[in-house]
Design a protein around this motif. Sequence first.
Motif, mmCIF file in Angstrom:
data_model
loop_
_atom_site.group_PDB
_atom_site.id
_atom_site.type_symbol
_atom_site.label_atom_id
_atom_site.label_comp_id
_atom_site.label_asym_id
_atom_site.label_seq_id
_atom_site.Cartn_x
_atom_site.Cartn_y
_atom_site.Cartn_z
ATOM 1 N N ASP A 110 0.821 -1.205 0.000
ATOM 2 C CA ASP A 110 0.000 0.000 0.000
ATOM 3 C C ASP A 110 0.858 1.260 0.000
ATOM 4 N N LYS A 120 -7.073 5.415 5.175
ATOM 5 C CA LYS A 120 -8.122 5.502 4.163
ATOM 6 C C LYS A 120 -7.671 6.419 3.025
ATOM 7 N N ALA A 121 -7.126 7.579 3.399
ATOM 8 C CA ALA A 121 -6.698 8.549 2.383
ATOM 9 C C ALA A 121 -5.586 7.966 1.509
ATOM 10 N N LYS A 130 -5.040 4.780 0.902
ATOM 11 C CA LYS A 130 -5.575 3.719 0.034
ATOM 12 C C LYS A 130 -6.359 4.300 -1.130
ATOM 13 N N GLU A 131 -7.092 5.370 -0.880
ATOM 14 C CA GLU A 131 -7.847 6.005 -1.969
ATOM 15 C C GLU A 131 -6.910 6.513 -3.052
ATOM 16 N N SER A 181 -5.642 3.538 -4.988
ATOM 17 C CA SER A 181 -6.553 2.896 -5.938
ATOM 18 C C SER A 181 -6.787 3.822 -7.123
ATOM 19 N N ARG A 182 -6.779 5.113 -6.880
ATOM 20 C CA ARG A 182 -6.905 6.038 -7.998
ATOM 21 C C ARG A 182 -5.686 5.882 -8.919
#
Length: 603
Positions: A494, A556-557, A559-560, A563-564
């Motif tokens: 990640d 969370k930030a 991972k976002e 994924s983007r």
Amino acid sequence: MAFSRNFIEELKKRNNIEEVVGRVVTLKRSGANLAGKCPFHSERTPSFYVFPATSSYYCFGCGAGGDVVTFVMQTENLDYREAVEQLAKRAGIKVEETDTPRSSAPAVKRERLWEINREAGRFFYRALLAPEGANARAYLIKRQFNSATVKMFGIGYAPGGYDSPLCAFLISKGFTPQEILTANLGRESKNGRLYDVFRNRLMFPVADVNGEIVAFSGRRLNEEDERKYINTSETPVFKKGKVLFALNLAKNSKSGSFIMCEGAPDAIAMHQAGFDNAVATLGTAITPEHARIISRYVRTVYLAYDIDKAGRNATLKGIDMLNQVGVDTKIINLGTETKDPDEFIKKFGADAFRAKLTGSTGQIDYSIDEIISRFDISVAEEKLRAAGEVTKFIASLASRPEREVYCERAAAKLGLTPESLRAEAERLAKKNTRKAGGEYAKKALDTQSGYGDTPNADKLRFSSEASHEEAILGILLVRSDLGPAAVNELDENDFATALNKKIFALFRDDFASGSELVLSKDGVLSPKEIGALEGCRASRLALGDNTEDALRAQIKALKELRSRADYDKKIENDPSGVLKEYLESLKNKVNDKKPEDQNGKGS
Ligand SMILES: [Zn+2]
């Protein structure tokens, strides 16, 4: 793993970080933490912090950071194992034996070098008192060193001749030829025989700050010998740019200042005359390292160099070095009747010298005089050039009132009006400020964006990701109890930047078990990498929000973003495929809605 976790934890518990750092840095309380002037870079105002809660330190100025082990490694030039051994010895705990071979262990241990120098010192001292030391004793009498001084400084005599009595003595004491060579007390001849480095010389032992003899300075007794002084070359325990002669004594002086002399005999003469704050460099000008060391002990240094050209250059360099670390310098003007402080004291006495200390010139006046003395100001052109140089110097002073005062003084010395210097000095000063401001901003930007010598080169490409990664690692360093939660949601893939990825992988098991991290772990991470991690921790400590919610928000930030990034990569590799997928998903959404709409219509 070379040492067990339990052992390292015990070691850290028994070596309080405030105490270990406090031996080197003067620390002042700053909230829950302590602040001081960084021992790793030159600075006037403290940006170096010790965090007792996490047993760590970090410098906001240069990015140095770590724990007690890295601190000892960095300040004493030791490898990981040596630092661990030293801390263990200090705390009185036994170093556990490990089966790992010592890869980077030095061939000769530091303790052995201290021992061999101690023995050599005893040998020289005995030789001074023996019949063969008559010449050396005569020299000491000539210089008026009394027996108490000789004893206090352990002054000795290295016998002459090529039969190498010192090497023979050291071998008889059980030292190996390798140890003698490493200590630089002996050399090897072409036919493989050991011979003494110091022959027919007066010997001054050089102690480190703790009083261990680490080197010798040998003065010739036969004026026909080529070199006046021979100093020990650098050894694992002696770096001449870092050692100050007599610092081990001067650091205990109550005077609050040091007197900097040119060589060991000058400093000794000064001590004998009652100036217990005299120190000397050994065969070098003041180095930035010296300046930093000095700034740990005093705020003022009197420069008492010889009055020749070399001495003047050394004085100017000293002013510059010491200014950079916020130490005030004063220059002792002994006039032209004597050539050095020792001679001055012999001729006029200690009281006269003390009077010179109080009447000594400030560094600024000295520099102005020095500049003017380079020109013949009775010639108009030379006078103008002198004015130009002086103005340039005055422009470098930090405060405007200071510049005003020195413009007036310099103008008087040059026979000009103050106004003629002032306008130009102010113009140049403004230019200097702009330049300095620009440089500072650039440096800050470089550090932030990952340029320069930061250990995480990927930061430039993945700046947003890196900021979340650093927040995550920082929170985990402050709150090791949150480690298991993080490991449940994250793995190293990640992470976008190579360094943070490596760090997460390295400490994964420690995170998972929720235990305190040992950043210096086996010396796997470099000091720069540890510094980067301590930077993450220090930022989070300063920010204060280190809750589980904050951690989850950062994860969370990250991972976002990741994924983007995956999505962007997909489009790049297979634009039509991704587009098709996207259209499909839209169609599905429309289809999902249809029945509802129809229902709505139908009712
Ligand atoms: Zn620093």
